[in-house]
Scaffold this active site. Structure first.
Site, mmCIF file in Angstrom:
data_model
loop_
_atom_site.group_PDB
_atom_site.id
_atom_site.type_symbol
_atom_site.label_atom_id
_atom_site.label_comp_id
_atom_site.label_asym_id
_atom_site.label_seq_id
_atom_site.Cartn_x
_atom_site.Cartn_y
_atom_site.Cartn_z
ATOM 1 C CE LYS A 11 52.743 -50.073 -23.124
ATOM 2 N NZ LYS A 11 52.476 -50.266 -24.555
ATOM 3 N N PRO A 64 55.346 -38.736 -26.211
ATOM 4 C CG PRO A 64 56.091 -39.619 -28.231
ATOM 5 C CD PRO A 64 56.551 -39.296 -26.852
ATOM 6 N N GLY A 111 52.347 -45.811 -23.814
ATOM 7 C CA GLY A 111 51.708 -45.865 -22.504
ATOM 8 C C GLY A 111 51.929 -44.650 -21.629
ATOM 9 C CG ASP A 133 48.614 -49.380 -20.958
ATOM 10 O OD1 ASP A 133 47.786 -48.587 -20.483
ATOM 11 O OD2 ASP A 133 49.331 -49.102 -21.929
#
Length: 268
Positions: A8, A90, A96, A132
């Site tokens: 994201k 990465p 996220g 998240d």
């Protein structure tokens, strides 16, 4: 069962105040992009977790994927599984990826073993894994508030736009990023700013982490400027960094970056 946990980007990120529990209240728009890992989970006689792709630092036994499995294993008496994660997104980039992997483990297990868990139930499990993680259960654009785990739908449509995400290989920990911010209540909410034309975002939509991280890592500020020079309608660092993205009307241009950079380009 095979699935592809996606990254994201953050459209704006405001750090509003420090909470009594040591976390921070924030506001951001989480927007999914199709930079993906690959995750396969199969029933097995003995539990086994393997990884390939980008090297993941730390002890594999503490990987969020395993923590996600153990949450449901304890709650629903799951049988052993073979789980393989191929890492492409990465780490330390603000994308996220680890949170997505954990959330997709919950999603896959829910389908694989017919647990019939609701979206709300899956999100509550995901909140135990990271701030998240819960976003990736539904994986739709949202305005995120509080710790980044309370959502309202984002009325934003970026169809017709493309995105370039650039990760320059600088690993920024969450602790490092938050250590440099001074919480402050903004004049305008991100939800309000996103209602304006994207051409106005450059002067209004900010990521509060840039203020302290750009002087420390000038390469990131230069990346953002390069994306604007290439015609981006909007450019920003995502999350707590260090990936920087540019949003372009229509197809994104072909840009040249140092060989050690990791690049993703695609439609939004």
């Amino acid at each position: 069962m095979l699935d592809f946990p996606n990254a994201k980007i953050n459209l704006g990120l405001q750090i509003i105040e420090k909470r009594p529990d040591g976390f921070h209240n924030l506001e951001s728009c989480f927007y999914p992009v199709q930079w993906c890992d690959a995750l396969e989970i199969l029933p097995a006689t003995e539990h086994n977790f393997t990884m390939s792709g980008l090297p993941v630092p730390g002890n594999p036994d503490t990987n969020l994927c395993l923590k996600a499995y153990k949450l449901l294993e304890e709650a629903h008496n799951l049988p052993p599984v073979h789980m393989h994660l191929h890492k492409v997104i990465p780490m330390g980039a603000g994308l996220g990826g680890g949170s997505a992997d954990a959330a997709f483990v919950l999603r896959i297990l829910n389908k694989l073993f017919d647990l019939n868990l609701s979206v709300e139930s899956l999100q509550n499990y995901a909140r135990q894994l990271g701030s998240d993680c819960a976003f990736f259960v539904e994986n739709k654009p949202v305005i995120a508030i509080e710790r980044g785990d309370v959502f309202t739908p984002a009325t934003i449509d970026l169809s017709g736009y493309s995105c370039i995400i650039v990760y320059p290989g600088i690993h920024i920990t969450t602790a490092e990023a938050y250590g440099g911010v001074t919480p402050d209540k903004p004049a305008s909410s991100i939800a309000e700013i996103l209602q304006q034309d994207i051409q106005q975002w450059k002067n209004l939509l900010v990521n509060d982490f840039e203020k302290s991280l750009f002087p420390k890592y000038p390469e990131l500020a230069q990346l953002k400027e390069n994306l604007y020079e290439a015609g981006a309608a909007y450019a920003s660092m995502t999350g707590s960094g260090s990936a920087v993205y540019g949003i372009f009307k229509g197809d994104a241009p072909e840009l040249i970056f140092p060989k050690h950079y990791l690049i993703w380009k695609g439609l939004l």
